[in-house]
Design a protein around this motif. Structure first.
Motif, mmCIF file in Angstrom:
data_model
loop_
_atom_site.group_PDB
_atom_site.id
_atom_site.type_symbol
_atom_site.label_atom_id
_atom_site.label_comp_id
_atom_site.label_asym_id
_atom_site.label_seq_id
_atom_site.Cartn_x
_atom_site.Cartn_y
_atom_site.Cartn_z
ATOM 1 N N ASN A 67 3.692 15.745 -28.077
ATOM 2 C CA ASN A 67 2.288 15.707 -27.658
ATOM 3 C C ASN A 67 2.077 15.049 -26.297
ATOM 4 N N GLU A 68 3.107 15.014 -25.481
ATOM 5 C CA GLU A 68 2.991 14.473 -24.133
ATOM 6 C C GLU A 68 3.430 15.535 -23.128
ATOM 7 N N SER A 69 3.019 15.333 -21.874
ATOM 8 C CA SER A 69 3.461 16.216 -20.809
ATOM 9 C C SER A 69 4.982 16.169 -20.709
ATOM 10 N N PRO A 70 5.648 17.311 -20.482
ATOM 11 C CA PRO A 70 7.111 17.313 -20.366
ATOM 12 C C PRO A 70 7.562 16.774 -19.017
ATOM 13 N N ALA A 71 7.299 15.476 -18.789
ATOM 14 C CA ALA A 71 7.648 14.819 -17.534
ATOM 15 C C ALA A 71 8.266 13.465 -17.834
ATOM 16 N N PHE A 72 9.188 13.023 -16.964
ATOM 17 C CA PHE A 72 9.803 11.701 -17.066
ATOM 18 C C PHE A 72 9.356 10.871 -15.869
ATOM 19 N N ASN A 73 8.829 9.671 -16.124
ATOM 20 C CA ASN A 73 8.371 8.825 -15.031
ATOM 21 C C ASN A 73 8.312 7.366 -15.467
ATOM 22 N N ALA A 74 8.137 6.480 -14.489
ATOM 23 C CA ALA A 74 8.048 5.043 -14.761
ATOM 24 C C ALA A 74 6.941 4.450 -13.895
ATOM 25 N N ASP A 75 5.869 3.987 -14.540
ATOM 26 C CA ASP A 75 4.756 3.381 -13.806
ATOM 27 C C ASP A 75 5.177 2.038 -13.201
ATOM 28 N N ILE A 76 4.574 1.717 -12.051
ATOM 29 C CA ILE A 76 4.824 0.413 -11.438
ATOM 30 C C ILE A 76 4.341 -0.691 -12.368
ATOM 31 N N THR A 77 3.107 -0.579 -12.822
ATOM 32 C CA THR A 77 2.555 -1.467 -13.845
ATOM 33 C C THR A 77 1.703 -0.626 -14.786
ATOM 34 N N ASN A 78 1.423 -1.150 -15.956
ATOM 35 C CA ASN A 78 0.550 -0.439 -16.880
ATOM 36 C C ASN A 78 -0.853 -0.290 -16.298
ATOM 37 N N PHE A 79 -1.308 -1.298 -15.532
ATOM 38 C CA PHE A 79 -2.651 -1.250 -14.955
ATOM 39 C C PHE A 79 -2.748 -0.193 -13.859
ATOM 40 N N SER A 80 -1.718 -0.090 -13.001
ATOM 41 C CA SER A 80 -1.802 0.820 -11.857
ATOM 42 C C SER A 80 -1.676 2.280 -12.272
ATOM 43 N N ASP B 29 0.855 -1.182 0.000
ATOM 44 C CA ASP B 29 0.000 0.000 0.000
ATOM 45 C C ASP B 29 0.896 1.238 0.000
ATOM 46 N N LEU B 30 0.536 2.217 -0.824
ATOM 47 C CA LEU B 30 1.358 3.402 -0.989
ATOM 48 C C LEU B 30 0.562 4.652 -0.650
ATOM 49 N N THR B 31 1.282 5.708 -0.289
ATOM 50 C CA THR B 31 0.640 6.988 0.012
ATOM 51 C C THR B 31 1.408 8.110 -0.689
ATOM 52 N N ARG B 32 0.730 9.258 -0.878
ATOM 53 C CA ARG B 32 1.380 10.454 -1.387
ATOM 54 C C ARG B 32 0.992 11.603 -0.466
ATOM 55 N N ASN B 33 1.926 12.025 0.393
ATOM 56 C CA ASN B 33 1.675 13.109 1.358
ATOM 57 C C ASN B 33 0.464 12.819 2.241
ATOM 58 N N GLY B 34 0.309 11.563 2.632
ATOM 59 C CA GLY B 34 -0.770 11.192 3.546
ATOM 60 C C GLY B 34 -1.878 10.384 2.909
ATOM 61 N N PRO B 35 -2.586 10.912 1.886
ATOM 62 C CA PRO B 35 -3.676 10.153 1.268
ATOM 63 C C PRO B 35 -3.159 8.896 0.572
ATOM 64 N N PRO C 178 8.222 10.310 -5.006
ATOM 65 C CA PRO C 178 7.061 11.103 -4.578
ATOM 66 C C PRO C 178 6.070 10.279 -3.770
ATOM 67 N N LEU C 179 6.278 8.950 -3.694
ATOM 68 C CA LEU C 179 5.392 8.059 -2.943
ATOM 69 C C LEU C 179 6.098 7.547 -1.692
ATOM 70 N N ARG C 180 5.316 7.072 -0.736
ATOM 71 C CA ARG C 180 5.821 6.462 0.483
ATOM 72 C C ARG C 180 5.063 5.165 0.736
ATOM 73 N N ASP C 181 5.695 4.262 1.492
ATOM 74 C CA ASP C 181 4.952 3.088 1.918
ATOM 75 C C ASP C 181 4.046 3.474 3.076
ATOM 76 N N ILE C 182 3.278 2.515 3.576
ATOM 77 C CA ILE C 182 2.251 2.814 4.567
ATOM 78 C C ILE C 182 2.850 3.316 5.883
ATOM 79 N N GLU C 183 4.169 3.017 6.105
ATOM 80 C CA GLU C 183 4.830 3.446 7.328
ATOM 81 C C GLU C 183 5.582 4.755 7.139
ATOM 82 N N GLY C 184 5.491 5.326 5.941
ATOM 83 C CA GLY C 184 6.114 6.614 5.686
ATOM 84 C C GLY C 184 7.509 6.548 5.114
#
Length: 472
Positions: free
Chosen positions: A288-301, A115-121, A449-455
């Motif tokens: 034609n894409e946002s000027p951002a670099f990232n890597a999804d955990i999975t295509n579904f998520s 389970d992951l969080t971003r700044n709490g939520p 930018p993400l944290r696990d459930i324990e922070g």
């Protein structure tokens, strides 16, 4: 009349006929093609029309570079269909126009165990099923020196253009491709998703795909049996729903060189290098894409452990990369390293990102990965025997291990760093059907930018993907 035969059996008979009709094939016209006919009673193949014979169409010799791809046991070349080639091709009487259907379906299930969080939520990095790709294409000839391909993807209950281009081959050995196509960048990016050893490309793809995936442009390519060289100029991708029609589009250049000093069946050494540049549209979007670099955990998520977020004021982005690959019997090795430089306006400092992957494959059943030197890339593994329990055949089985890493943090942009290990088990049931099981272990993450459930940082994440694939 029902002859009781299939297109597959016709192709096998045609292959046998071609083995003994080399001289006739050479004399069959300026393009080396030959019209073949089948006797409806004896099922024999003939090079001339006659009573009781029906035309099968116009056939050409196996490409002169295909021996490496089609060579069988014992080191002798065999006439074999390329996996993914259509079993049906429609040709007009002149043989100058042809049309062959093709397609692919990648249906998969993905699971991640944390389970992951971003700044709490909480963040919904969900597990589940999806259709990763559902593509249909038509390809063929438009006259003696023109080839074409049109392909559309229906995944996600939407229609998207993948490849739509025209190729002129009259300047041998030069090919000119005009239309929507991949940039001339990266061995991994150039290879088809039907052929790669893992369900998803490596973490390096966060750099190459973001800048240099498909776009509308023109590409010039020269090649021989053991080498390829190409360079292209491109606009933006064909994404009208995302295009800002009130600003000028971006543009880019891509180039790639490959050479295989060793290029034999089951024995390959590949060297490659590439470079490119892209400038964003006036709207700031890149291809034609946002000027951002990232890597999804999975295509579904659709959730990323590393993500720069949109980068402001990009003036230009450049890439430079090196490739190395080798094959020794059932063993294969492949790797790339690339660096991206991003220059910015408004006095903002330039950025440098990097990534690499190294992967090794072992075919348990003894086959070798197939390499095509004129493209500088690997093609799908071809099992020696198709899956048939009655005959005691179980297709081809492959194990693959990959380690990949990228760094998306520099100066004021903190996108994070990530390293990962992946293990894949692939079952090639025949030339068209493959089952794939991937296990990914997230080894280390910094500044996510993400944290696990324990922070804490989301290290030690386990991700599984299972895919059923067919392609023709």
């Amino acid at each position: 009349m029902n002859t009781g035969i299939t297109w597959r059996s016709i192709r096998l008979m045609v292959a046998a006929s071609l083995m003994t009709a080399g001289a006739a094939m050479a004399a069959g016209g300026d393009d080396g093609a030959l019209d073949l006919y089948m006797d409806t009673e004896t099922k024999q193949i003939f090079a001339e029309p006659g009573p009781g014979r029906v035309g099968l169409g116009r056939f050409r010799p196996v490409d002169e570079h295909a021996a490496n791809d089609a060579e069988g046991e014992g080191g002798e070349a065999t006439v074999a269909a390329e996996p993914g080639d259509s079993a049906l091709e429609l040709t007009d009487e002149s043989g100058e126009f042809s049309m062959a259907p093709g397609g692919r379906l990648h249906a998969q299930y993905s699971y991640q165990d944390d389970d992951l969080t971003r700044n709490g939520p909480p963040v919904d990095a969900a597990s589940g099923t999806d259709i990763r790709r559902a593509r249909f294409n038509m390809s063929g000839n438009l006259g003696e020196d023109f080839e074409y391909l049109t392909e559309f993807d229906f995944a996600g209950n939407d229609i998207a253009i993948t490849d739509v281009f025209l190729v002129y081959t009259g300047f041998d050995p030069l090919e000119i491709t005009l239309g929507h196509q991949k940039h001339a960048i990266s061995m991994e990016l150039q290879e088809s998703s039907n052929d790669i050893m893992f369900t998803e490309r490596s973490l390096l793809n966060a750099l190459t795909d973001t800048l240099f995936d498909r776009a509308i442009g023109i590409n010039a390519k020269g090649s021989g049996r053991d080498w390829s060289a190409q360079i292209g100029l491109y606009g933006d991708s064909a994404a009208p729903n995302d295009r800002d029609q009130e600003s000028d589009e971006g543009h880019g250049l891509g180039s790639r060189l490959t050479y295989a000093p060793i290029n034999d069946v089951g024995r390959v050494l590949h060297l490659g290098a590439y470079g490119g540049v892209r400038e964003p549209a006036d709207s700031g979007r890149i291809n034609n894409e946002s000027p951002a670099f990232n890597a999804d955990i999975t295509n579904f998520s659709n959730v990323a452990l590393t993500d720069t977020g949109p980068i402001d004021a990009i003036d230009r982005a450049t890439i430079a990369g090196l490739e190395l690959a080798a094959v020794a019997g059932p063993w294969s090795l492949q790797g790339e390293y690339a660096e991206v430089g991003v220059s910015r306006d408004n006095g903002l400092p330039s950025l440098d990102f990097s990534g690499y992957y190294l992967q090794m494959g072992w075919v348990l059943t003894g086959e070798s990965r197939r390499y095509k030197g004129s493209d500088g890339e690997f093609k799908r593994l071809q099992p020696r025997h198709a899956f048939s329990p009655d005959d005691g055949h179980w297709g081809a089985w492959e194990l693959a291990l990959r380690f990949d890493e990228h760094d998306l943090s520099d100066r004021d942009v903190i996108g994070g760093e990530q390293s990962r290990a992946s293990l894949a088990l692939n079952w090639y049931m025949n030339d068209y059907v493959r089952l794939m099981l991937d296990y990914n272990r997230i080894l280390d993450v910094e500044d996510s930018p993400l944290r696990d459930i324990e922070g804490g940082q989301p290290d030690d994440l386990n991700v599984f993907t299972f895919r059923t694939q067919f392609a023709f």
